[in-house]
Each structure stands twice: as structure tokens, then as C-alpha cells.
Design a protein around this motif. Structure first.
Motif: not given
Lengths: 698, 698
Positions: A164, A166-167, A170, A215, A217, A242-244, A282-283, B310, B312, B315-316, B319, B385, B414-415, B434-435
């Protein structure tokens, strides 16, 4: 088949280059110029120059055969440009354009298929489409329109690989804050040609890369990923992902915005565990693990000695480590005595160690305590809680102790007063949060100690029977016979009608066995001697057959024959099944069967191949394993035999080929130790035969 | 019995006051002067002045009866100073000195006992010992030697209450970074007199406090805590706790550095759940929940609509919310249609919603999408987001939407580019992870929707039999009879010898029942008619008894009598037990019994009292509840009757008093719906009688 022209090109043409550095076609030119990259060739039919460089009207005008062509043009123009670039011998291309499979629309899917097909035909290494591009910090090459990656960032030895865009940005920003620096940044996009595992394989042999943070998906090709992961493991490089999509809704969301097969979450778990991948949930874990890998030589595991100026912090860290898979082993008495001699009063020294306020008073006190605690063999690393001014005050001692030990000194300062980079220069590891530290240490320690599961299947010892096209399943008997050929012990039974048949069948079934008269007319068979137990050999069986038949005839009832069955006493029922995951292929599932599996989800999964040792580990990892291990005075079950039977099941499935859809042994009866394990029932499901087109239409 | 003189004193004497503002006796004087507090009276026999204030040689010289005396003197001098202060009528004191029970040494423990005893005798409100003191930001009163709390900090409506001085400072700093401001900071220390729950009760009625964030190691009085927590809940104030010691090692470490009873971790869990306490598992959760409580009116729960630039990130977040107890409910079709009309292309609109890149193009697009998503009734809050420049670019639209909705708009960046305080001023909630966001929203939403469990026991309907001193347990029959008196249905059986006995016993046992001849000499009783099933009434039983005896006599065998048992068919066995936790008192445990409890730990705990509704909730919360709910075609079990029986068990134990140690019904057989539930066995353990001193010595 190298990705070098794509990831480390020496010359680049940008088709659709723009004079405006903020546009998609302008950003890579701007970045490359500012990075001092020399061989950039902007291609644009309308401009004489682009950002001060000479522009070329078409790719054919570019005066050299470049390594990489970047296509900053719309999807409609991509294929023609690729063909022309290929005709010039250009080996690699990057496609930024969206409008492909990610749209989930027929037209986009078709466009992507055409791209895939061209890549296969031409052998060109094509990145994307729908990707943000890459940044190579090692060589300072920027082939991206993302503004996050700028020339002049310090290069490091971690690669960032994401599905991704965006990720990608991030995680990059998070990692920078966490003190991680990068060799490569790669955003894979739709992966029409070069896929995630291709990049991973390249990075496994990239000398500038010691760790990859990923990252993910959806993976498109599980076995290729496993092979690339194995290369990482073999080279001692960290692969952390990290797997979403761990929850159902997360998986649905991830699947709906990618264009890949949704693999089973359990299969991903199994794959990551088996391949020695460090998975984080977690990311932020991605950067924390990469950061810890920078101290790889000093972190052998996650058994921590915890030293703290606060009993509270010690207890919090002990909790957090336990929950994260780390530990605080009790220090040996000699080490406790030595600490006790250092610390005034009756402080806690078993681990966690309470340093008390004494830390501020004595010169050598802290470094001595660190050295003593790290002298314990069971200890991998030292965790030291010194917030704010305690850290400042004790810094010289910590630095000295860090330099003197080959095990890491990890400082925690919840006041966030220090800078990771400065401490790293002194060999000190640093976190500002209890839980992030514990999670990272737990996950990194687990990775450090993880091995690789068996990856080579045993040679097939038998063949499957011919599987007729029209069938969608085998009968129970056929299924058991097929598995038996591969060494899975199965329960056989037989109806016999003559003494000769009885003897023959009995020898096949094995002893002891049970014989029963089959007749609809007799109610109390035991009382009439029409059920005979514990028959030990052929003579026994023939005798029993004859006397039962004589008795039955004397009763003048309808006789259908005599069934012979093995006499199985005791034992625990388990299940073992193999299903096919669309991404990773065959996945073995082992569990206790019945309510255990259904209500408690107490199962273990592994991808095939699994050998007997692996199958035994699976059984021993079940929460309900105690049921096999002599629960409440029952005899221990023959776990070794069960593991062998399960491995044989796996081998049988691997030898079975494409027609197999699912194979399950349920129950596998595990008898008391030394008595073996037998498949009582077997289910073999076959794939639907491919229908001919006319059938489909009809 | 108010704590006002301790927490909001209008005048303060500092015994052991120091001229040096950095010393323990100097810091409170310095802080109070700088805070503009007027009535400070330093007490020091050696100085004329302290930090510019007139000093008094002894407490008796202080010209007014102060509200609070701070003792900055060593432990040896504390008791005398307290007595003298009490003699002057001073109502409250704070003791900084260490050297009490926290040393785990006899002398220190005795000193603390003396302090407790003095407090009880005198009625003085004494804080500490071994505490760091308090900071009252509402009234700007600083009675602490901790340097973290400084005059001029903005006051807020969150109170911080901790059992560790170090964690007090740590959580305070974390919370400040998270944008939380405080009414009061209280560090309880050893709690020799005023304990954690006393403070909590005070805060529950403090108008300046709307939330309390707590760090807990050990509670000393569970029921008092529950009562204080109930006041918080009733007032709609948030009570959120971090409790150390969730792992065995963490609990051991926490216990060894406090001087309190180690309660069972399960009892803490049960207590927090029942009292409507929002428990967090990371320290950072404390401040995040307090922060969210600042938007209490706009956050009704944790059902989120997720809007994201996004796929992604969507989805994050899906989850993370699922794993944290939150949810992303599928939006109603009408809402999806409305979103679909706004968003170009075929974007995902079911929830999470993919806003695509369109967010940067259109003026009203984002606020329209927010309004549409929030219009869904099932949605409590909106998660958006928008990292970095997306947030900046869309800020006016977000602000507009936040103002227009009575549900919260929660932005995730997240930035980390924004400032919480600035966004809060515009009514926007903000997280940069996120978490952390998901955990906080999940926990806060759960708290918001949590109720209070029943807290009043049913009036006792019976009494226990006299429990002789010498006994440590009741027999099974005694136990069942005792429980039966309180309405627990029990299985009774009887051996009878005459038709009259048979009829009488049968009426007590209930119908249908089973009669069996008891004789060592008869093997096949069924065949001889010596077991009789389904006896429906007294006549049936008497007939059966007579014919069985006649038959047995005719066989000339030894006859011991006839047993009568209820005929129980089908049913599921569960267990229900009550144990006494040293902190919280009686705790009820319910589970499936056998392997379910032992291997899978599939149990539910609650503190008594528990009514039938509560007991049913416990049963329904078991993972194995399906076994009671018609598993695999079995009839549904009588869960209502089981719950009633369990509630009756709890009531019986509450009525039982101090001699009871543990009471367990195992199994409680839950029959098919409408047929009830019966205790097949009951275990009643009694406390060891207190031994006389001469016995102890012998």
C-alpha cells in the motif's frame, strides 16, 4: 532474471515527464536531479526541456538503452509504450497508472491481464501498475512520485516493502521516529508482473539490506514467499511482517481493495511461523524489530533481567514481558546474593530487581549491578528502568556497562527524555514505553530462537488409485485403502461368508479382533454366543466362525454373514485433515475432534510437508494435549504413532495431485502407548472435474 | 469523616521544613509559595525563617489550628508529632517517611501497625506513610515533594490516583502528552490509614472531578472499592484502572514490594467488570480513556463508521477495532447508496468506506460523506483516516462536520502532524496511532454501555445447620441438605427396607424414579426384574418394591434393601463453586466441569451477590455454552433452572457466614428444558477452627 535494472538502475527514462516537480511525471525527475543522479532522460513530445534537462520527444530518441523506463502516463498508453521500450532492449519498467485490477471492474482486470501477459512474453521486469514507486537510499535513486522520500536521508540497512502506498509513507515516518534508516523503499502496487516475493528474493541477496519490514495485504504465491523467506532466515536477515486482515471484517476490507486471492488467515499464521518470519500485530512493531535487529549480536533471546528504580515498574515490565512471550527468569542464588550485597536494605533481587533509591548515591553501584545481573547464563538481555533525570544521572555508568557486556543493555525511560540515535552510538538500546518495549523484545527474541520447519517432502512411497472424472469423493473404504498405501494405519473390517474368507480377512485386519454374526433376526447376540471377542489368530477366527454359523443355523434365522473388526480398547480420538489454501497450498490441521475443535478452536495448522517430528510438535501444542498424555490416570496415548500416521497422511496428500480437494481422517484413534494409532474413518473429497464448454452453456 | 482537610486544606504546617527547595522538607514549601498559597507554616527548631517565611520551633507555636500537617521527618519521629498535632485538633496529616511495611521487615510492619492504630483511635486523616504526596490543581495546593507537579499547570477534571510515586509521575507525563489535564494528583503510599477507596469515594463527590485514572497494585478492602466505584458509575464519572500483576511473575513482583494482601487476579477481573470500571492493559490507555471522556456526550459506544483515504488504513482499523471490542457495522443500504452517489468510481462503501483520492478535489465532499455515514443509527462515532497534508487540506470540512453532528468525529493522523488541544477546541477527537485509537475507543465504548451488576443480596430464606467447631467439611448428604434449604435443587436418594419407607422416601425424592435391589449376589438385575425404571407415583413405587422383594426372596439371595433414585435422563453437567478471595470476599465460579474447566479454563467468575439473571449471563458467556444450547441435535438444557440453582447457591453461601471456606456443586446436572437442574454432589469446606493459644504453643 535479476531485478537490478528495476531497483538499482544506472540510467532512467521518464515517459510523461513533467516540468512541474509536484506532478506525478515531475516528482521523479525532481528527486533524481536533487539526488545527483546523472542519467535521467525526460520524455515529453511537447517540451524542449524538462526541469532544465533536455527532453526527448519519444523513447526511441533517448540516446542510450536505459536500464529503467518510468511510465508516468495514463493506463491507456502504457502497453504501447512498454512494447516500444522492450523493442529498444530496455529491461525494466515502472507503471504508476491506476485503473487496473484494483477497480474490481472488468475493463481494469482485462488491462492488468494484458500487462501480465506482456511481461511474461517479453521478460521485462515491470513494477506496478498502481504503485507509488521506489526509493533506493543506498544508491540515492528515487523512482517515485511520493513526497515522503527525499534525497539526503541517511541510508541504513533496512528495506521497507509494502503493498500500500499510503502505508509505505506511514511506516517510513514511524520508523524514522523510531531511529530506523533504510536501504530501499519499495511499494509493489498491483503486482501484475514482479510480485512481493520477487522483491523479497532480491532483497535476500542485497548486501545493503540486513532486515526487511513488510506490510502485506495478500500474497499471490505462497510457496514463492516461503522460499524467499527461507533465504532471509538462512542469511540471518530479519524478515518482519504486518499482515492486515486478521479479523473477518479486516480481511473482507483488505480483499475488496486488492486484486488478490484471499488466503486463509490460519494459513498465513502457519506460513509465517514455519518460515521463521517475525510477525507483528501493530505497525509500530515493524520499526521496533528493525531497530532491535541493529543490535542483533547482543540480543540472543527475550529472557530479561529487569533492573528498576521502582518496584512498580519492575512488576509492570514482568507482566508485559510475560504477555509478549518474553520472560524474567529467577536469577541464580549466587547472582541474587551478589546483588543483595550491593543493594542496601532488603530489596527484591530475584528478578525483577529493585535498585531502590541508591542509584543516585553511589558511583559504581549501577554498572556493578548490571554486570552482576548479566552474568547469569539464563539471561539474554538487561532491561533497565531509569526515567528522566535518573537516566541522565546514571548515564556514564550505563554506558560503561553496555560497553563491557556482550549482552544488550536496554534502557526504558517513560519520560521520553532521550534520543535513540545518541544512545545507539553508545551501544545502548532505548524505549520510552513499557509495552512497546516488551512486545518488541518478545517478538524479536522469539524470532532469534526460531528454527525453520521441514520444507522437503518425503519421497512418495505409493501412488493413488485412478480417480474417475465423474467422482467428487471416494467411499470410506476406498479412502482408507488409498491412505493405507502411504503408511497410514487404518481400521479395516470385512463381511465374510466362509471359513476361508474369514481367515484371509482376519490376517488382513490384524489381531485381536471381534467377530459378530450379521442377522436381522437375533436380538441378544452375546447371550447366544454370536459375538466373539479377543480372537487372537487365524485358528481362533476360523473356529469362532464355524461355531457361530452352526449356532445360528440351529436357531433357524436369516444369516447375512459374519463381520470381522479389530478389537480396539481405550484410546483417544483426534482428527487430522488437509485442505488446500488458495495462496499457500496444502495445509494440515490437527485437533482433538468433536467439541474441542468446534467450540474451542483448539487446533494446530501447518503447511505441508510436515514430518513426524513436526506432527508431534503440533499435537503437543494443543491445549488439550493432556488428554493424550495420561489425563486423570488414563494410560498415555501413542503420540509417536499418531504423529507418524499424520505425517503419512500429509505425504499421501502431497502425492495425490490436483484431483484432491480435501482429505480428513476423523477420528484417528490413538491407542495406549505402544499400541499404535488407526484411522477409523477417512474422507477424501475430489475437485469437480472441469466441465466442457458445451456443458457449461447447457 | 471527610478528606477535605487532607486534599483541600486552607492552612498547612510543614514539620521538618527545609530552607533548601530541592529537599523533601523544602519542596512543598517552595511549591506552595510559588502557587500563591497563603497559610503556610514552616516548623523547624533550627531556623528563624524558611524560604523567606517565618519558621516556628514546634507545631504548638503555629498561630492557628491548621487543616493539614505535613511530616517531612524520619519515621522515628512521626508518631510523636502526630500525637502532638492531634492534641492541637489538627484533623489531617501527611507522612512522607519510608521505613514502614514496605520494608517487609518486622520493625517496619510494627511501626505501620502503630500508625494505623493511632489513626483509628484519633480519627485523624493520615496519608501515607511512604507517599510522595498530592497536588490539587483545582485549588493550586501542592503537598508533595515530587518535582513533576508544578504551579501554573492548567487544571482539568481528571483525577490521578496511584499506589506508586514513580507511576504517578509517569502517568502524569503520559497524560499531559495525551492532552489530559488534572483536578487532583494523589499518591497513596502505604495506606496505613486513608486507603485507595477512601480517596476514590472522596473523588466521586468532588465536583471538580469527572474522571479518575488509577494505577493499582493491590486493594486492601474490595467491598469498599466496589462501593466507591458504584458512586462513580452512578454519577456518570469515568473510573479507569491499570492493575499491575496480571501475570504470575508480575503479581509476585507487585506483592513483594507492597504490603497488601495478594487477591486473586480473577477476582480483580470480576470486580472491575461488575463495578463498571474501565480496565486498561497498558498505562497509555489511562490517559486515552480520560481524554475520550472529555467528549463523553458525543461517544455513545464503539460502533464506528470508518472513512479513509486509503483502503489499507480502513482494513487496519477494522482489524484493530474488532480485536479491541469495537466494531464496524455494515452500513444500511440507503446509507451505502448515498455514499456511493458521492464517491466516484466503484469504491468500497459498506464500512470501512474508501473515500479515494477524491477528498482533495471537492469542497463539500468530505463533510457530506461524514454526515451521511453518521446518519446511520447503528453508528456511535466516526473514525476518519487523514494523515498529514490530507488532514490539513480537509480541516475546514472536518470541523464543519464535527460541529454539525452530535456523534464524535475522531481523526487519525499517523504522521502525527496535529495538536490534540487545538483540535479539541474545534470539537475534534484526535489520535496518531491506529492501535491506541482502537484500544481506547473499544474500552471506552464498552464502559459507556456497561451496566452495574446486582449488588444487593437476596434476603436469606433459610439458615445453615450448626457447624461443629471440630469439623473441616460437611458430608455430601449434609452439604446437599444445607443447600436444598436455600432452594438449590439436589439429587436425593435413599435405601429403603419396607413398603412404607419406600413410599415416604419416594415422595421426598420426586418422580419419575428408579428402584434397584441392593444385593451382592445378583448379577443381571435388569433381566430378573430387579431394576425398575420410570416409576411415576407412590403406588408405582410400593408395587415395584413389593414385587422386587418377592422376586429376590424367591431367588434366595442376600437382600440389603432397595435404593430409590430420581430418574435423570440426558442433561449436561456443569459446575458452580464459591471461594473466598482475601480482598473481595465470595467469588462465584461457573464452568462446564471436567476437562473444560481444567484444560481450557473455560470458566466465568463473579463476586457475590449474583442473581439468576447474572448467573444466566455467566453461563451464556462460556465458550462451551453451546453444549447447553442444543449442541448437535441434543435438546436445549434448562439454563433458566440452572441459573436459578446457581443464584440459590450464592445466596446460601452469603447466609453461611465465617465458618464457610468453600462450597462447590459439581456436577450440577442441567436437564432438558423444562426439566430443571439438580446438584448431584456438593462439597462444603469449613474454616479450620481458631486454635487456642496453648494448642498453638504445643
Amino acid at each position: 532474471m535479476t531485478l537490478t535494472p528495476l531497483l538499482s538502475p544506472r540510467s532512467i527514462a521518464v515517459i510523461g515527464a513533467s516540468d512541474n516537480a509536484r506532478r506525478i511525471g515531475g516528482m521523479p525527475v525532481d528527486l533524481l536531479i536533487r539526488a545527483g543522479f546523472e542519467k535521467i532522460y525526460p520524455v515529453n513530445p511537447k517540451n524542449e526541456t524538462i526541469q532544465g534537462l533536455k527532453a526527448y520527444r519519444k523513447i526511441e530518441d533517448v540516446p542510450e538503452r536505459v536500464d529503467l523506463v518510468i511510465l508516468a502516463v495514463s493506463a491507456d498508453m502504457v502497453l504501447e509504450q512498454l512494447e516500444r521500450s522492450h523493442a529498444l532492449g530496455i529491461p525494466a519498467a515502472m507503471v504508476f497508472a491506476a485503473g487496473y485490477a484494483e477497480t474490481n471492474e472488468e475493463l481494469g482486470i482485462a488491462k492488468q491481464a494484458a500487462l501480465t501477459s506482456f511481461a511474461t512474453r517479453s521478460g521485462m521486469k515491470i513494477a506496478g501498475p498502481n504503485c507509488m514507486g521506489n526509493a533506493n537510499f543506498t544508491d540515492q535513486i528515487f523512482t517515485t512520485f511520493g513526497p515522503s522520500f527525499q534525497p539526503g536521508e541517511p541510508a541504513g540497512n533496512t528495506a521497507l516493502l509494502t503493498q500500500s502506498g499510503n502505508m509505505c509513507a506511514t511506516v517510513f515516518r514511524m520508523a524514522k521516529r523510531a531511529g530506523v534508516t533504510f536501504s530501499q523503499i519499495i511499494n509493489t502496487g498491483n503486482e501484475a508482473a514482479v510480485d512481493f516475493s520477487d522483491y523479497l528474493e532480491h532483497l535476500a541477496s542485497d548486501p545493503a539490506t540486513q532486515a526487511a519490514v513488510c506490510y502485506i495485504e495478500q500474497l499471490r504465491d505462497g510457496p514463492k514467499f516461503m522460499a524467499a523467506a527461507a533465504k532471509f532466515r538462512a542469511a540471518g536477515k530479519l524478515l518482519t511482517v504486518f499482515k492486515v486482515g486478521v479479523s473477518e471484517k479486516g480481511a473482507a476490507a483488505a480483499a475488496s481493495h486488492t486484486a488478490a486471492l484471499a488466503g486463509d488467515s490460519a494459513a498465513y499464521d502457519a506460513a509465517f511461523t514455519q518460515a521463521g518470519v517475525a510477525r507483528v500485530n501493530e505497525l509500530s512493531g515493524l520499526s521496533d524489530l528493525a531497530y532491535l535487529h541493529g543490535f542483533a549480536d547482543k540480543i540472543g533471546g527475550s529472557n530479561c533481567a529487569v533492573l528498576s528504580i521502582s518496584g512498580a515498574a519492575g512488576a509492570i515490565l514482568a507482566d508485559a514481558l510475560q504477555l509478549s512471550g518474553g520472560d524474567t527468569p529467577t536469577l541464580p542464588q549466587s547472582v541474587q546474593d551478589a546483588l543483595d550485597a550491593q543493594i542496601p536494605g532488603h530489596a527484591m533481587v530475584s528478578n525483577p530487581v529493585d535498585l531502590t533509591g541508591n542509584i543516585v548515591n553511589s558511583n559504581e553501584f549501577l554498572s556493578d549491578c548490571i554486570n552482576i545481573a548479566l552474568s547469569a547464563e539464563a539471561i539474554d538481555v538487561l532491561l533497565l528502568y531509569t526515567p528522566g533525570s535518573f537516566l541522565t544521572g546514571a548515564y556514564e555508568q550505563i554506558k560503561k556497562a553496555a560497553a563491557a557486556n556482550h549482552k544488550a543493555v536496554i534502557v526504558i525511560d517513560t519520560y521520553s527524555t532521550a534520543d535513540r540515535a545518541e544512545l545507539a552510538a553508545d551501544g545502548i538500546v532505548y524505549f520510552d514505553d513499557f509495552d512497546r518495549a516488551a512486545r518488541a523484545i518478545g517478538a524479536y527474541g522469539k524470532w532469534k530462537k526460531s528454527g525453520m520447519a521441514a520444507t522437503t517432502a518425503a519421497a512418495a512411497t505409493a501412488v493413488w488409485p485412478a480417480l474417475p472424472e465423474a467422482r467428487v469423493a471416494l467411499s470410506e473404504t476406498e479412502g482408507k485403502e488409498a491412505l493405507a498405501a502411504f503408511g497410514v494405519p487404518v481400521v479395516r473390517d470385512a463381511i465374510v461368508h466362509t471359513p476361508e474368507e474369514a481367515g484371509e480377512a482376519a490376517n488382513l485386519i490384524g489381531y485381536p479382533l471381534v467377530a459378530k454374526l450379521v442377522s436381522p433376526d437375533v436380538a441378544h447376540k452375546t447371550e447366544h454366543g454370536l459375538i466373539r471377542l479377543s480372537l487372537k489368530d487365524e485358528d481362533d477366527v476360523v473356529d469362532a466362525f464355524e461355531s457361530m454359523m452352526a449356532k445360528a443355523r440351529s436357531m433357524d434365522v436369516h444369516i447375512e454373514g459374519v463381520t470381522l473388526e479389530p478389537m480396539l480398547q481405550g484410546g483417544v480420538e483426534i482428527l487430522a485433515g488437509v485442505t488446500r489454501d488458495p495462496v499457500f497450498g496444502w495445509m494440515l490441521t490437527v485437533g482433538m475432534g468433536g467439541v474441542w475443535t468446534e467450540l474451542m478452536k483448539d487446533v494446530q495448522h501447518r503447511l505441508l510437508p510436515v514430518d513426524a517430528a513436526g506432527a508431534e510438535e503440533m499435537l503437543r501444542s494443543l491445549k488439550s494435549f493432556k488428554l493424550l498424555d495420561g489425563y486423570r490416570g488414563a494410560p498415555k496415548a501413542d503420540v509417536v504413532a499418531a504423529a507418524k500416521a499424520i505425517a503419512a497422511l500429509g505425504d499421501a496428500v502431497l502425492a495425490g495431485g490436483e484431483r484432491l480437494r480435501e482429505v480428513e481422517v476423523n477420528p484417528l484413534l490413538v491407542l495406549p502407548e505402544g499400541k499404535g494409532a488407526v484411522a477409523v474413518d477417512a474422507l477424501v473429497l475430489l475437485t469437480e472435474p472441469a466441465r466442457a464448454p458445451e456443458e457449461e452453456a447447457a
